[in-house]
Design an enzyme around this catalytic site. Structure first.
Site, PDB file in Angstrom:
ATOM      1  N   ASP A 487      74.414  39.866   8.846  1.00 25.66           N
ATOM      2  CA  ASP A 487      74.427  38.663   8.454  1.00 25.66           C
ATOM      3  C   ASP A 487      73.333  38.559   7.312  1.00 25.66           C
ATOM      4  O   ASP A 487      73.132  37.642   6.376  1.00 25.66           O
ATOM      5  CB  ASP A 487      74.103  37.605   9.517  1.00 25.66           C
ATOM      6  CG  ASP A 487      75.466  37.235  10.015  1.00 25.66           C
ATOM      7  OD1 ASP A 487      76.501  37.081   9.171  1.00 25.66           O
ATOM      8  OD2 ASP A 487      75.460  36.756  11.175  1.00 25.66           O
TER       9      ASP A 487
HETATM   10  C1  BGC Z   1      69.746  35.810  11.754  1.00 23.92           C
HETATM   11  C2  BGC Z   1      71.080  36.761  12.119  1.00 23.92           C
HETATM   12  C3  BGC Z   1      72.150  35.848  12.541  1.00 23.92           C
HETATM   13  C4  BGC Z   1      72.163  34.717  11.373  1.00 23.92           C
HETATM   14  C5  BGC Z   1      73.366  33.902  11.744  1.00 23.92           C
HETATM   15  C6  BGC Z   1      69.883  35.053  10.773  1.00 23.92           C
HETATM   16  O1  BGC Z   1      68.637  34.319  10.602  1.00 23.92           O
HETATM   17  O2  BGC Z   1      68.841  36.951  11.448  1.00 23.92           O
HETATM   18  O3  BGC Z   1      70.720  37.654  13.165  1.00 23.92           O
HETATM   19  O4  BGC Z   1      73.323  36.573  12.560  1.00 23.92           O
HETATM   20  O5  BGC Z   1      71.124  34.056  11.075  1.00 23.92           O
HETATM   21  O6  BGC Z   1      73.135  32.783  11.534  1.00 23.92           O
HETATM   22  C1  NOJ Z   2      73.880  37.755  15.019  1.00 24.19           C
HETATM   23  C2  NOJ Z   2      75.125  37.369  14.660  1.00 24.19           C
HETATM   24  O1  NOJ Z   2      75.913  36.758  15.828  1.00 24.19           O
HETATM   25  C3  NOJ Z   2      76.175  38.238  14.427  1.00 24.19           C
HETATM   26  O2  NOJ Z   2      77.408  37.946  14.075  1.00 24.19           O
HETATM   27  C4  NOJ Z   2      75.759  39.348  13.428  1.00 24.19           C
HETATM   28  O3  NOJ Z   2      76.430  40.467  13.238  1.00 24.19           O
HETATM   29  C5  NOJ Z   2      74.190  40.022  13.821  1.00 24.19           C
HETATM   30  N1  NOJ Z   2      73.356  38.892  14.041  1.00 24.19           N
HETATM   31  C6  NOJ Z   2      73.664  40.829  12.729  1.00 24.19           C
HETATM   32  O4  NOJ Z   2      73.030  40.081  11.675  1.00 24.19           O
END
Ligand code: BGC
Ligand code: NOJ
Length: 812
Positions: A487
């Site tokens: 993400d």
């Molecule tokens: C986080 C991710 C997450 C994303 C979702 C980010 O700040 O680092 O792990 O998937 O937010 O909202």
């Molecule tokens: C948490 C999110 O829920 C997931 O969808 C994503 O793949 C990982 N973070 C990595 O960014």
């Protein structure tokens, strides 16, 4: 250093000191009513949606940590001293303390001044209430005169509004107290037809429902005035902050034991029967009263608890193993399986790191979570698939999230995470292999929940694939969109404004940046589509998916291979990400895992090379980091990934979700030692002994362990709600132990460590119990199978019309 121990026979983790490095959490509830509960009784409860139907208040990121919960105070009425048997909130030094975290329940026991108190908290199956069963016993030689005070703080339902809209909310709070039962009915007068109740099995000495009256002015939960003085104030909340507190007095003779039950519950009345009498403003309690009476009875509580235990017996029986490694056994048989059910129920909504007011259900998250629970509850997996698919867009694209109450796609976050659609193919094919229920493919499912847009589920899968094919970039690789699995790899965001969401900011057209990860995922999904088409005898479809997989595979080899490992992406300038030529971020874990799982480079040697590179550059004793070198500064063109300090989260943290992909890749190459070694590095039970470094619960996976660039290398964060649960479960059960469902039957193809003499497993698959015994006859991974005493060809057990099938597997 350890803070407790596993009681494997009782299926519990026993915490032996209350001041664990972080609150160690557990969950209650399995259908509609849920509660989070820490080892010191902190946490909160909600009905279905942690944001919109919050029963109790919890203050995140508070000091001291973990404030707000299901607190009981005990007061010695002769000595005028008081304490909390769950340690918080008074934090008196207890003479003895244990917290047993079990499957859907938590029991906190302690002794203080020779009064033993043990409280078991749980949610009965199919009920919208929780039970606190307090057992008190007097170990003194004299009679003990005790006051017991319960306490909870009601949330005014919408947790987001509750935490922000004080000008209104300090005026709306309302309660009723009737026959010793406290009813919380804020907003019941108008648009709500639900209320909460808090009841006690004993006759009350008094009660309180107004927070400041109970605590006393400017006091906190560790020192309530009412408890100090030993007398409830019988306060009635009008506005401000409604709470629930019962005051019960007991006299316990030496050796005497007493059970006291508290019930906290949620109830809905039909909208036209809200009041009794009908023209009054008094809650109609006719429906709820019998439920309260039922569960204030100790025998009924025992029956409900036994039912909960057998519910878990049944779920866990779907897969049980006995291997030579206790950490493997524990996680597979119990804790990893349990965590998968919790991610099924809660997705990423409510934990001690997810506030319950933030995210809905993730499209990619929910599809991946399904891989970990589909064998336990195939019917509910089916329902989940149809819910997810109904949020898909006609283009084949997906809303990144949907809301659990409405089941509608979330407009605020929108779409264009270009990996999202492909995960649906993985979840549906996993469900089909597990259940054999081909009918689901013909189910008519709408797009974006729009009536009239219904198409068979199979068409949804085809559009998911088409979505990628229609969005290829300059190298023929899939365009990344806002992000892919990572993400934080936001190659089109170019965000320079503080506070902008990296997830939704898009300053570039998105026609250039490409993802090798999505390319790998596409090949994996195309392989699955080809296999599915083969089962359905759709020859043209088989050829189509084989062709597109082949083309994408050659594109990856041409433009996505960096010489010794798979490249991560091309950015908006068409420059490489995850290449030797980069100053930072030269190698990433995700494309290595995904491309190899898709079978790329298995025969031609690149897979082995990539895994070698992972081992050299990314593997650490605490797990495998996301990339190296970490980004030392913010890169506008890379996005959130470079916003984190080095070693944390997506900037080179050990993002546990991705580690099992490497375990699976190692298993695909036949490297059982390496696969299991990586498995143990992040296995929470194996990390129990380094509790002072790991700091999170040793019974569930965290999302992240700080990477080697971090000052706190090895420290885990974000426990419980993570795709790590499902993928580790898949890696160990399907690929290392090698027992996996296929369309034709259960496959047995273990790739286990060489030193293992074998293992035993019991797997319920399509209603049949397979008793599998694996023995090592040689150092390799070749399998000879004997089914019911008959040697068979290959390693897939044919579907037999029997309730139990004995399988012997010889590895050589
Ligand atoms: C986080 C991710 C997450 C994303 C979702 C980010 O700040 O680092 O792990 O998937 O937010 O909202
Ligand atoms: C948490 C999110 O829920 C997931 O969808 C994503 O793949 C990982 N973070 C990595 O960014």
């Amino acid at each position: 250093m350890k803070y407790g121990y596993f009681d494997d026979t009782k299926r519990e983790y026993v915490i032996t000191q209350p001041d664990t490095p972080l609150p160690w959490l557990n969950y209650m509830g399995s259908q509609a009513y849920f509660g989070l509960i820490s080892n010191t009784a902190g946490g909160y409860s909600f009905y279905r949606d942690a944001r919109l139907r919050r029963l109790t208040r919890y203050r995140y990121n508070n000091a001291p940590l973990d404030m707000g919960g299901r607190y009981i105070y005990l007061r010695d009425d002769n000595k005028a001293t008081f304490w909390s048997p769950s340690w918080q909130p008074t934090r008196n030094k207890l003479d003895h303390y244990t917290c047993r975290q079990g499957l859907g329940y938590t029991t906190i026991s302690s002794t203080y001044a020779q009064i033993e108190a043990s409280t078991r908290y749980f949610v009965p199956l199919d009920e919208t209430l929780e039970i606190w069963e307090l057992n008190l016993s007097n170990q003194r030689n004299e009679t003990a005169a005790l006051s017991i005070f319960s306490s909870i703080e009601f949330c005014l339902w919408d947790a987001q509004d509750d935490a922000t809209n004080y000008q209104r909310n300090f005026n709306t709070g309302q309660v009723e107290i009737e026959a010793g039962i406290i009813y919380h009915k804020t907003e019941y007068r108008e648009r709500r037809n639900h209320f909460a109740y808090f009841a006690c099995s004993e006759a009350l000495t008094g009660f309180d429902t107004q927070r400041e009256a109970f605590l006393g002015p400017y006091r906190a939960w560790d020192n309530p005035q009412v408890v100090e003085q030993g007398q409830a104030g019988n306060s009635e909340a009008h506005g401000w902050s409604p709470i629930g507190s019962h005051h019960v007095k007991v006299k316990l003779e030496p050796g005497e034991t007493r059970r006291i039950i508290f019930l906290l519950g949620y109830y809905e009345n039909p909208p036209d029967q809200k009041f009794d009498p009908p023209n009054s403003q008094i809650i109609n309690k006719q429906g709820v009263k019998p439920i309260i009476t039922h569960y204030l009875n100790g025998d009924h509580v025992q029956t409900a608890f036994a039912a909960l235990a057998s519910y878990w017996d049944k779920l866990l029986a779907k897969f049980q193993v006995a291997t030579p490694n206790e950490h493997t056994n524990r996680m597979v048989n119990l804790w990893n399986a349990y965590q998968c059910m919790v991610t099924f129920n809660l997705s990423r909504s409510a934990s001690f790191f997810e506030s319950g007011i933030g995210r809905g259900m993730g499209y990619r998250d929910s599809n991946q979570d399904l891989l970990g629970f589909v064998h336990k509850i195939p019917d509910r997996a089916r329902e989940r698939i149809l819910d997810i698919a109904a949020t898909q867009l006609e283009s084949g694209g997906a809303y990144h999230q949907y809301q659990p109450l409405t089941k509608k796609g979330n407009d605020a976050i929108g779409s264009n995470f270009n990996d999202d659609p492909l995960w649906l193919v993985l979840s549906v094919t996993a469900y089909l292999k597990e259940s054999g229920d081909g009918n689901i493919l013909d189910e008519m499912v709408p797009y974006d929940n729009q009536a009239g847009s219904e198409q068979p589920l199979y068409e949804h899968l085809q559009r998911s694939m088409q979505y990628t094919l229609e969005r290829l970039g300059p190298h023929g690789l899939p365009l990344i969109g806002r992000a892919d699995w990572n993400d934080c790899l936001n190659l089109n965001a170019f965000s320079a404004q503080p506070g902008e969401s990296f997830q939704t900011t898009t300053n570039k057209e998105g026609k250039v940046a490409e993802s090798v990860f999505i390319a790998g995922l596409f090949v994996l999904a195309a392989n699955e589509m080809a296999a599915l088409a083969r089962v359905r005898n759709l020859d043209a479809e088989v050829r189509h998916y084989q062709d597109v997989a082949k083309t994408m595979q050659s594109t990856i080899m041409e433009h996505g291979w960096d010489g010794s490992w798979f490249l991560r992406a091309y950015d908006d300038f068409s420059d490489k990400v995850g290449s030797k030529s980069c100053a930072e971020g030269q190698i990433f874990i995700e494309p290595q895992g995904m491309c190899i799982m898709a079978g790329i480079g298995l025969e031609s040697g690149e897979a082995q090379q990539a895994l070698q590179a992972v081992n050299e550059h990314l593997a650490t004793p605490h797990g495998i980091v996301l990339h190296q070198p970490a980004y030392s500064k913010y890169y506008l063109h890379l996005g959130e990934i470079s916003s984190y300090p080095p070693g944390y989260k997506e900037n080179a943290g050990i993002f546990c979700h991705t580690n099992p992909w490497i375990m699976i890749a190692e298993a695909l190459l036949g490297n059982g030692n390496m696969a299991h070694d990586y498995y143990l590095r992040i296995n929470p039970s194996a990390r129990e002994v380094i509790g002072d470094i790991h700091r999170s619960e040793p019974y569930v996976y965290p999302q992240m362990i700080a990477g080697r660039d971090a000052a706190t290398f090895g420290e885990a964060k974000n426990s419980w709600l993570t795709g790590t649960a499902a993928w580790n479960y898949v890696a160990i059960t399907h690929w290392i132990l090698g027992i996996r469902p296929t369309y034709k039957g259960l496959q047995v193809a273990p790739v286990i460590p060489q030193e293992w003499p074998g293992f035993e497993a019991s797997r319920i698959f399509r209603g049949v119990t397979y008793k599998i015994s694996v023995k090592r006859g040689g150092p390799g991974n070749k399998v000879s199978l004997t089914v019911e005493g008959q040697a068979i060809e290959g390693n897939v057990i044919p579907l037999l019309d029997k309730s139990e099938v004995i399988v012997e597997a010889m590895l050589w």
